[in-house]
Scaffold this active site. Structure first.
Site, PDB file in Angstrom:
ATOM      1  N   TYR A  33       0.421   4.725  -4.703  1.00  0.00           N
ATOM      2  CA  TYR A  33       0.698   5.082  -3.437  1.00  0.00           C
ATOM      3  C   TYR A  33      -0.590   5.048  -2.603  1.00  0.00           C
ATOM      4  O   TYR A  33      -1.847   4.891  -3.236  1.00  0.00           O
ATOM      5  CB  TYR A  33       1.260   6.565  -3.107  1.00  0.00           C
ATOM      6  N   CYS A  34      -0.671   4.368  -1.296  1.00  0.00           N
ATOM      7  CA  CYS A  34      -1.812   4.468  -0.531  1.00  0.00           C
ATOM      8  C   CYS A  34      -1.562   5.287   0.833  1.00  0.00           C
ATOM      9  O   CYS A  34      -0.990   6.222   0.540  1.00  0.00           O
ATOM     10  CB  CYS A  34      -2.012   3.093  -0.433  1.00  0.00           C
ATOM     11  N   TRP A  35      -2.011   4.959   1.830  1.00  0.00           N
ATOM     12  CA  TRP A  35      -1.855   5.736   3.194  1.00  0.00           C
ATOM     13  C   TRP A  35      -0.291   5.769   3.452  1.00  0.00           C
ATOM     14  O   TRP A  35       0.178   6.762   3.573  1.00  0.00           O
ATOM     15  CB  TRP A  35      -2.621   5.271   4.266  1.00  0.00           C
TER      16      TRP A  35
END
Length: 145
Positions: free
Chosen positions: A82-84
């Site tokens: 996951y990222c932002w």
């Protein structure tokens, strides 16, 4: 709008997406099960990680994956990146890097943004917090999916 897509082609497309994506709700359920069968990887910067992250996630910024993955990830355990959030493709890039290194990987769609917006626990410098769920992302009734 062209609606001529063959149903079999559409089915193959959506099956491919489901094979490489998962969502916040499913990741949360897996982590809560006590036996998730995955490692959750936060590919954001150190500053973003320190601002808040998912409890139990491993922090491995995307640019550091090629150098650190072998030392920090077990190739036998699937990875969810996951990222932002939906406006950022950092988790997609991290997933690609991991796949090229031979890891089984999926991307958590919605990213950290939707994790927090759904009122799930977030680790911050002063402890674990749960914000009220945004009613547009976590309706009071099940979406039924």
């Amino acid at each position: 709008m062209d609606w001529s897509t063959d149903p079999a082609a559409a089915a193959a497309h959506f099956a491919r997406r489901l094979a490489v994506e998962t969502d916040v709700s499913d990741v949360h359920a897996a982590l809560e099960s006590g036996s998730p069968g995955l490692v959750l990887l936060d590919s954001r910067s150190r500053e973003a990680w320190q601002q808040g992250h998912v409890p139990g996630a491993v922090h491995l910024p995307g640019g550091e994956l090629p150098d650190r993955a072998a030392a920090e990830l077990d190739p036998a355990v699937p990875v969810v990146t996951y990222c932002w959030g939906p406006g950022c493709n950092g988790a997609t890039r991290a997933a690609l890097r991991l796949a090229l290194l031979g890891y089984r990987v999926r991307e958590m769609i919605g990213g950290f943004e939707y994790w927090a917006r759904e009122g799930l626990p977030v680790v911050r410098p002063d402890g674990v917090h749960r914000a009220p769920a945004d009613p547009l992302t976590a309706p009071r009734v099940s979406c039924g999916c």
